[in-house]
Design a protein around this motif. Structure first.
Motif, PDB file in Angstrom:
ATOM      1  N   GLU A  14      12.898   7.365  -4.249  1.00 24.91           N
ATOM      2  CA  GLU A  14      12.369   6.304  -3.403  1.00 24.91           C
ATOM      3  C   GLU A  14      11.782   6.877  -2.116  1.00 24.91           C
ATOM      4  OE1 GLU A  14      14.306   2.652  -0.983  1.00 24.91           O
ATOM      5  OE2 GLU A  14      14.746   2.710  -3.125  1.00 24.91           O
ATOM      6  N   ALA A  15      12.449   7.880  -1.555  1.00 23.66           N
ATOM      7  CA  ALA A  15      11.993   8.483  -0.299  1.00 23.66           C
ATOM      8  C   ALA A  15      10.617   9.130  -0.443  1.00 23.66           C
ATOM      9  CB  ALA A  15      13.008   9.515   0.183  1.00 23.66           C
ATOM     10  N   ASP A  16      10.255   9.551  -1.656  1.00 25.00           N
ATOM     11  CA  ASP A  16       8.941  10.160  -1.872  1.00 25.00           C
ATOM     12  C   ASP A  16       7.833   9.124  -1.971  1.00 25.00           C
ATOM     13  OD1 ASP A  16      10.124  12.650  -1.886  1.00 25.00           O
ATOM     14  OD2 ASP A  16      10.271  12.742  -4.076  1.00 25.00           O
ATOM     15  N   ALA A  17       8.201   7.854  -2.164  1.00 25.93           N
ATOM     16  CA  ALA A  17       7.207   6.805  -2.383  1.00 25.93           C
ATOM     17  C   ALA A  17       6.889   5.983  -1.136  1.00 25.93           C
ATOM     18  CB  ALA A  17       7.688   5.874  -3.491  1.00 25.93           C
ATOM     19  N   THR A  18       7.589   6.254  -0.033  1.00 27.62           N
ATOM     20  CA  THR A  18       7.350   5.457   1.168  1.00 27.62           C
ATOM     21  C   THR A  18       7.487   6.305   2.423  1.00 27.62           C
ATOM     22  OG1 THR A  18       7.967   3.444   2.364  1.00 27.62           O
ATOM     23  CG2 THR A  18       9.757   4.686   1.344  1.00 27.62           C
ATOM     24  N   ARG A  19       6.788   5.900   3.446  1.00 25.01           N
ATOM     25  CA  ARG A  19       6.933   6.551   4.748  1.00 25.01           C
ATOM     26  C   ARG A  19       7.633   5.633   5.729  1.00 25.01           C
ATOM     27  NH1 ARG A  19       1.104   9.497   5.558  1.00 25.01           N
ATOM     28  NH2 ARG A  19       1.319  10.873   3.778  1.00 25.01           N
ATOM     29  N   ASP A  20       7.475   4.330   5.535  1.00 25.11           N
ATOM     30  CA  ASP A  20       8.025   3.382   6.498  1.00 25.11           C
ATOM     31  C   ASP A  20       9.130   2.496   5.931  1.00 25.11           C
ATOM     32  OD1 ASP A  20       6.669   1.641   4.831  1.00 25.11           O
ATOM     33  OD2 ASP A  20       5.170   1.064   6.322  1.00 25.11           O
ATOM     34  N   GLY A  21       9.439   2.622   4.641  1.00 22.88           N
ATOM     35  CA  GLY A  21      10.488   1.811   4.036  1.00 22.88           C
ATOM     36  C   GLY A  21      10.033   0.424   3.619  1.00 22.88           C
ATOM     37  N   TRP A  22       8.785   0.085   3.885  1.00 21.10           N
ATOM     38  CA  TRP A  22       8.258  -1.233   3.541  1.00 21.10           C
ATOM     39  C   TRP A  22       7.155  -1.161   2.494  1.00 21.10           C
ATOM     40  CZ3 TRP A  22      10.562  -5.590   5.107  1.00 21.10           C
ATOM     41  CH2 TRP A  22      11.437  -5.488   6.196  1.00 21.10           C
ATOM     42  N   HIS A  23       6.303  -0.170   2.590  1.00 18.76           N
ATOM     43  CA  HIS A  23       5.171  -0.029   1.691  1.00 18.76           C
ATOM     44  C   HIS A  23       5.438   1.140   0.742  1.00 18.76           C
ATOM     45  CE1 HIS A  23       3.618  -1.940   5.363  1.00 18.76           C
ATOM     46  NE2 HIS A  23       2.987  -2.713   4.487  1.00 18.76           N
ATOM     47  N   PHE A  24       5.267   0.882  -0.549  1.00 16.42           N
ATOM     48  CA  PHE A  24       5.568   1.899  -1.550  1.00 16.42           C
ATOM     49  C   PHE A  24       4.331   2.190  -2.390  1.00 16.42           C
ATOM     50  CE2 PHE A  24       9.573   0.143  -0.379  1.00 16.42           C
ATOM     51  CZ  PHE A  24      10.470   1.186  -0.486  1.00 16.42           C
ATOM     52  N   ALA A  25       4.143   3.469  -2.698  1.00 17.91           N
ATOM     53  CA  ALA A  25       3.041   3.902  -3.555  1.00 17.91           C
ATOM     54  C   ALA A  25       3.493   5.118  -4.351  1.00 17.91           C
ATOM     55  CB  ALA A  25       1.815   4.256  -2.723  1.00 17.91           C
ATOM     56  N   CYS A  26       2.967   5.261  -5.538  1.00 18.53           N
ATOM     57  CA  CYS A  26       3.304   6.421  -6.367  1.00 18.53           C
ATOM     58  C   CYS A  26       2.869   7.690  -5.631  1.00 18.53           C
ATOM     59  CB  CYS A  26       2.596   6.306  -7.716  1.00 18.53           C
ATOM     60  SG  CYS A  26       2.991   7.682  -8.834  1.00 18.53           S
ATOM     61  N   PRO A  27       3.756   8.683  -5.542  1.00 19.79           N
ATOM     62  CA  PRO A  27       3.412   9.907  -4.805  1.00 19.79           C
ATOM     63  C   PRO A  27       2.524  10.871  -5.587  1.00 19.79           C
ATOM     64  CG  PRO A  27       5.646  10.057  -5.630  1.00 19.79           C
ATOM     65  CD  PRO A  27       5.152   8.674  -5.960  1.00 19.79           C
ATOM     66  N   ASN A  28       2.222  10.569  -6.844  1.00 22.70           N
ATOM     67  CA  ASN A  28       1.397  11.467  -7.649  1.00 22.70           C
ATOM     68  C   ASN A  28      -0.074  11.311  -7.302  1.00 22.70           C
ATOM     69  OD1 ASN A  28       3.631  12.397  -9.060  1.00 22.70           O
ATOM     70  ND2 ASN A  28       3.499  10.736 -10.530  1.00 22.70           N
ATOM     71  N   GLU A  29      -0.729  12.429  -7.060  1.00 20.39           N
ATOM     72  CA  GLU A  29      -2.156  12.390  -6.748  1.00 20.39           C
ATOM     73  C   GLU A  29      -2.919  11.855  -7.947  1.00 20.39           C
ATOM     74  OE1 GLU A  29      -4.286  15.378  -4.839  1.00 20.39           O
ATOM     75  OE2 GLU A  29      -2.604  16.056  -3.632  1.00 20.39           O
ATOM     76  N   GLY A  30      -3.878  11.041  -7.686  1.00 18.81           N
ATOM     77  CA  GLY A  30      -4.682  10.478  -8.753  1.00 18.81           C
ATOM     78  C   GLY A  30      -4.111   9.210  -9.366  1.00 18.81           C
ATOM     79  N   CYS A  31      -2.907   8.836  -8.982  1.00 24.67           N
ATOM     80  CA  CYS A  31      -2.305   7.606  -9.495  1.00 24.67           C
ATOM     81  C   CYS A  31      -2.429   6.513  -8.437  1.00 24.67           C
ATOM     82  CB  CYS A  31      -0.831   7.817  -9.850  1.00 24.67           C
ATOM     83  SG  CYS A  31      -0.051   6.324 -10.523  1.00 24.67           S
ATOM     84  N   ASP A  32      -2.835   5.341  -8.857  1.00 23.13           N
ATOM     85  CA  ASP A  32      -3.020   4.227  -7.930  1.00 23.13           C
ATOM     86  C   ASP A  32      -1.853   3.253  -7.933  1.00 23.13           C
ATOM     87  OD1 ASP A  32      -5.518   5.173  -7.156  1.00 23.13           O
ATOM     88  OD2 ASP A  32      -6.532   4.130  -8.803  1.00 23.13           O
TER      89      ASP A  32
END
Length: 77
Positions: free
Chosen positions: A40-58
């Protein structure tokens, strides 16, 4: 005894298990776009917005493209 469902490590208290969740090496989020698992920590910087950490994945957004592995396991059974 409390056991992590991702890595099977055991903890004496529920709090210790919850704290472990942020650093568990086995992923606890699943991206339905690329199929990868990650912390989970790899998918967010602020704890509110999450995105896949893999480059090229939306893949983005909890319960939109990203799901907790536990929820995916429950839905699959």
């Amino acid at each position: 005894m409390h056991t992590c469902r991702n890595c099977n490590q055991s903890f004496q208290t529920e709090l210790a298990l919850e704290l472990h969740g942020d650093s568990c090496e086995n992923g606890q989020l699943f991206c339905q776009v690329c199929g990868d698992r990650f912390r989970e920590a790899d998918a967010t910087r602020d704890g509110w917005h999450f995105a896949c950490p893999n480059e090229g994945c939306d893949g983005a957004g909890l319960t939109e493209d990203l799901f907790e592995v536990e929820d995916v396991r429950t839905a699959g059974h």
